[in-house]
Design an enzyme around this catalytic site. Structure first.
Site, PDB file in Angstrom:
ATOM      1  N   GLY A  71       0.825  -1.207   0.000  1.00 55.73           N
ATOM      2  CA  GLY A  71       0.000   0.000   0.000  1.00 55.73           C
ATOM      3  C   GLY A  71       0.853   1.249   0.000  1.00 55.73           C
TER       4      GLY A  71
ATOM      5  N   SER B 154      -3.360   9.103   8.190  1.00 52.67           N
ATOM      6  CA  SER B 154      -2.644   8.259   7.233  1.00 52.67           C
ATOM      7  C   SER B 154      -1.413   8.967   6.685  1.00 52.67           C
ATOM      8  CB  SER B 154      -3.555   7.861   6.075  1.00 52.67           C
ATOM      9  OG  SER B 154      -2.774   7.267   5.054  1.00 52.67           O
TER      10      SER B 154
ATOM     11  N   ASP C 200       1.014  -0.155  13.044  1.00 54.58           N
ATOM     12  CA  ASP C 200       1.393  -1.468  12.492  1.00 54.58           C
ATOM     13  C   ASP C 200       1.685  -2.489  13.583  1.00 54.58           C
ATOM     14  OD1 ASP C 200       1.099  -0.598   9.901  1.00 54.58           O
ATOM     15  OD2 ASP C 200       3.203  -0.025   9.683  1.00 54.58           O
TER      16      ASP C 200
ATOM     17  N   LYS D  29      -5.810  -2.491   6.389  1.00 53.04           N
ATOM     18  CA  LYS D  29      -4.385  -2.738   6.148  1.00 53.04           C
ATOM     19  C   LYS D  29      -4.236  -3.912   5.171  1.00 53.04           C
ATOM     20  CE  LYS D  29      -2.833   0.506   8.779  1.00 53.04           C
ATOM     21  NZ  LYS D  29      -2.170   1.655   8.144  1.00 53.04           N
TER      22      LYS D  29
ATOM     23  N   ARG E 164      -6.997  -6.388  10.103  1.00 51.10           N
ATOM     24  CA  ARG E 164      -6.113  -6.945  11.138  1.00 51.10           C
ATOM     25  C   ARG E 164      -6.843  -7.262  12.442  1.00 51.10           C
ATOM     26  NH1 ARG E 164      -0.503  -3.653   9.668  1.00 51.10           N
ATOM     27  NH2 ARG E 164       0.180  -5.240   8.168  1.00 51.10           N
TER      28      ARG E 164
ATOM     29  N   ARG F 264       2.445  -9.134   8.842  1.00 50.79           N
ATOM     30  CA  ARG F 264       2.460  -8.903  10.295  1.00 50.79           C
ATOM     31  C   ARG F 264       1.545  -9.886  11.043  1.00 50.79           C
ATOM     32  NH1 ARG F 264       5.816  -4.644  10.147  1.00 50.79           N
ATOM     33  NH2 ARG F 264       5.315  -2.999   8.665  1.00 50.79           N
TER      34      ARG F 264
HETATM   35  C1  S3P Z   1       3.127   3.826   6.147  1.00 51.61           C
HETATM   36  C2  S3P Z   1       2.005   4.346   6.718  1.00 51.61           C
HETATM   37  C3  S3P Z   1       1.020   3.528   7.437  1.00 51.61           C
HETATM   38  C4  S3P Z   1       1.561   2.147   7.786  1.00 51.61           C
HETATM   39  C5  S3P Z   1       2.314   1.526   6.655  1.00 51.61           C
HETATM   40  C6  S3P Z   1       3.485   2.401   6.243  1.00 51.61           C
HETATM   41  C7  S3P Z   1       4.051   4.735   5.436  1.00 51.61           C
HETATM   42  O1  S3P Z   1      -0.116   3.347   6.620  1.00 51.61           O
HETATM   43  O2  S3P Z   1       0.504   1.305   8.182  1.00 51.61           O
HETATM   44  O3  S3P Z   1       2.819   0.244   7.007  1.00 51.61           O
HETATM   45  O4  S3P Z   1       5.199   4.342   5.166  1.00 51.61           O
HETATM   46  O5  S3P Z   1       3.634   5.865   5.152  1.00 51.61           O
HETATM   47  P1  S3P Z   1      -1.337   4.408   6.593  1.00 51.61           P
HETATM   48  O6  S3P Z   1      -0.886   5.637   5.955  1.00 51.61           O
HETATM   49  O7  S3P Z   1      -2.396   3.691   5.790  1.00 51.61           O
HETATM   50  O8  S3P Z   1      -1.724   4.568   8.035  1.00 51.61           O
END
Ligand code: S3P
Length: 450
Positions: free
Chosen positions: A101, A174, A327, A354, A358, A403
């Protein structure tokens, strides 16, 4: 790319004390950003300690597809010869971000203000995840997107011909959304502003400043207000990626629940936007100490020492801390199973979108292992059974989520009966050396026949 290969079932059995040093890999968030910002700079960025997990390798491939020269020099040393802000070429083929993501959302942002078209896809997990949280704000810059129903991948983004700067308040906490907007803002003239109600990980802001962008952050009544001046010339950097606190969480938490353990996890970044788990564990009574506290590359760093903690107690986790440990809730729920009393986790609905849902994935597996869990849309409670009293003895589904798989492997190290996962292959997305590292400490994890 995970999820394309054969599942790897794994079983973890109760083990003797975990002892030694756990040198966990580079930070995933910083690794993605190093490659992307390197690709948007003019000249050569050199990176050491890059996480060579599948997620980050997919981002490296993507940066090549957009025209950057990305070279693997071995041993975690990489270089990126960037094309400059606005210099992305149109990829010849579909960009496959695998399980990531972070990869897909940041790259969509980074290309949204360049007049090129790119199509993105991912594995079965990523193709279920919501992308409107990025396509909505990049539309304000002038980008168009064409995806599947519900804003899902595969999706084509047509970058804006004449981008305009944007002021955007993120509707959920986020860092990916914030970062996508900031990266889009790089190639828009004038000032792009992002306002976030809760502080999320701030690596993009810190690294943009390091690469020479004009960026400022102020605390305002609405939260944090980040202002970026568009169309800078980003200057290549030399980056030493710190070790990932989210990966450190696994050996740390395993040491707390396995009798007699004493594990040192050296050189972990303790950026306050990432370190919420460790504060929470100490509140639960964990024997967790910071040794050799120092600053490296402007970030607080320490060696973490975790020792077996037989008297852990359940707590109500401060919801204001959720973003700084988002996370880490799966592995926290495992520690909570070995604590006395309830651990209450509120304000965590982001956990449902996620790599898997989760809350659902952990609740099902924990219940199968004899641990009671209550849940609502944005909260859950793990009813701790205390040390020596967690039955285990089930096969849990990992739902293509690294995870979740690692959390259940840690549960198995201290449960009364072995714990299995149907598929540990996704572990390679973020922590490819997990099995070897845990085995060196004394864990008993084996790959089992499917
Ligand atoms: C991340 C942001 C988080 C996290 C992901 C890494 C990043 O996600 O859960 O593992 O590197 O910006 P969200 O922006 O969806 O909270």
């Amino acid at each position: 790319m995970s999820g394309h290969g054969t599942p790897i079932p794994m079983t973890s059995r109760k083990c003797g004390p975990l002892k030694g040093e756990a040198r966990v890999p580079g930070d995933k968030s910083i690794s993605h950003r190093s490659l992307i910002l390197g690709a948007l700079s003019v000249g050569e960025t050199r990176i050491s300690g890059l996480l060579e997990g599948e997620d980050v390798l997919d981002t490296a491939k993507a940066m090549r597809a957009f025209g950057a020269e990305v070279v693997d020099h071995g041993g975690g040393n990489w270089s990126v010869h960037g094309v400059g802000v606005g210099g992305f070429a149109e990829p010849e083929n579909v960009i496959d971000c695998g399980n990531s993501g972070t990869g897909v959302r940041l790259i969509m942002g980074a290309m949204a203000t360049t007049p090129i078209t790119a199509t993105f896809t991912g594995d079965a997990s990523l193709n279920k995840r919501p992308m409107a949280r990025v396509t909505d704000p990049i539309a304000l810059f002038g980008a168009r997107s064409y995806g599947r129903s519900g804003g899902r991948l595969p999706m084509t983004i047509v970058g804006a011909e004449t981008p305009v700067p944007v002021t955007y308040t993120t509707p959920m906490p986020s860092a990916q959304v914030k970062s996508a907007v900031l990266l889009a803002g790089l190639n828009a003239p004038g000032q792009t502003v992002v306002i976030e109600a809760e502080a999320t990980r701030d690596h993009t802001e810190r690294m943009l400043a390091g690469f020479g962008a004009e960026i400022s952050v102020e605390d305002v009544p609405e939260g944090r207000r980040i202002t970026l001046t568009g169309q800078p010339e980003l200057k290549p950097q030399v980056i030493a990626v710190p070790r990932d606190p989210s990966s450190a969480a696994f050996p740390v938490c395993a040491a707390l629940i396995v009798e007699g353990s004493d594990v040192l996890v050296p050189n972990i970044g303790l950026n306050p936007t990432r370190a919420g788990l460790f504060t929470t564990l100490r509140e639960m009574g964990a024997d967790l100490t910071y040794e050799n506290e120092r600053f490296e590359g402007g970030e607080p760093v320490a060696d973490l020492r975790a020792k077996f903690s037989p008297d852990l107690k359940g707590i109500e986790v401060d919801p204001a801390r959720a973003a700084s440990m988002i996370d880490e809730y799966p592995i926290l729920s495992v520690v909570a199973a070995f604590a006395q009393g309830d651990t209450v986790m509120k304000g965590v609905k982001e956990l449902r979108v996620k790599e898997s849902d989760r809350i659902d994935a952990m609740a099902k597996g924990l219940r199968a292992c004899g641990v009671e869990v209550e849940e609502g849309e944005d909260w859950w409670i793990v009813k701790g059974r205390g040390h020596g009293n967690v039955p285990g003895g089930a096969t849990c589904e990992s739902h293509l989520d690294h995870r979740i798989a690692m959390s259940f492997m840690c549960l198995g190290m201290a449960a009364e009966n072995p714990v299995s996962v149907d598929d540990g292959a996704p572990i390679a997305t973020s922590f490819p050396i997990f099995e070897a590292l845990m085995a060196d400490l004394g864990a008993d994890i084996v790959r089992t026949a499917g």
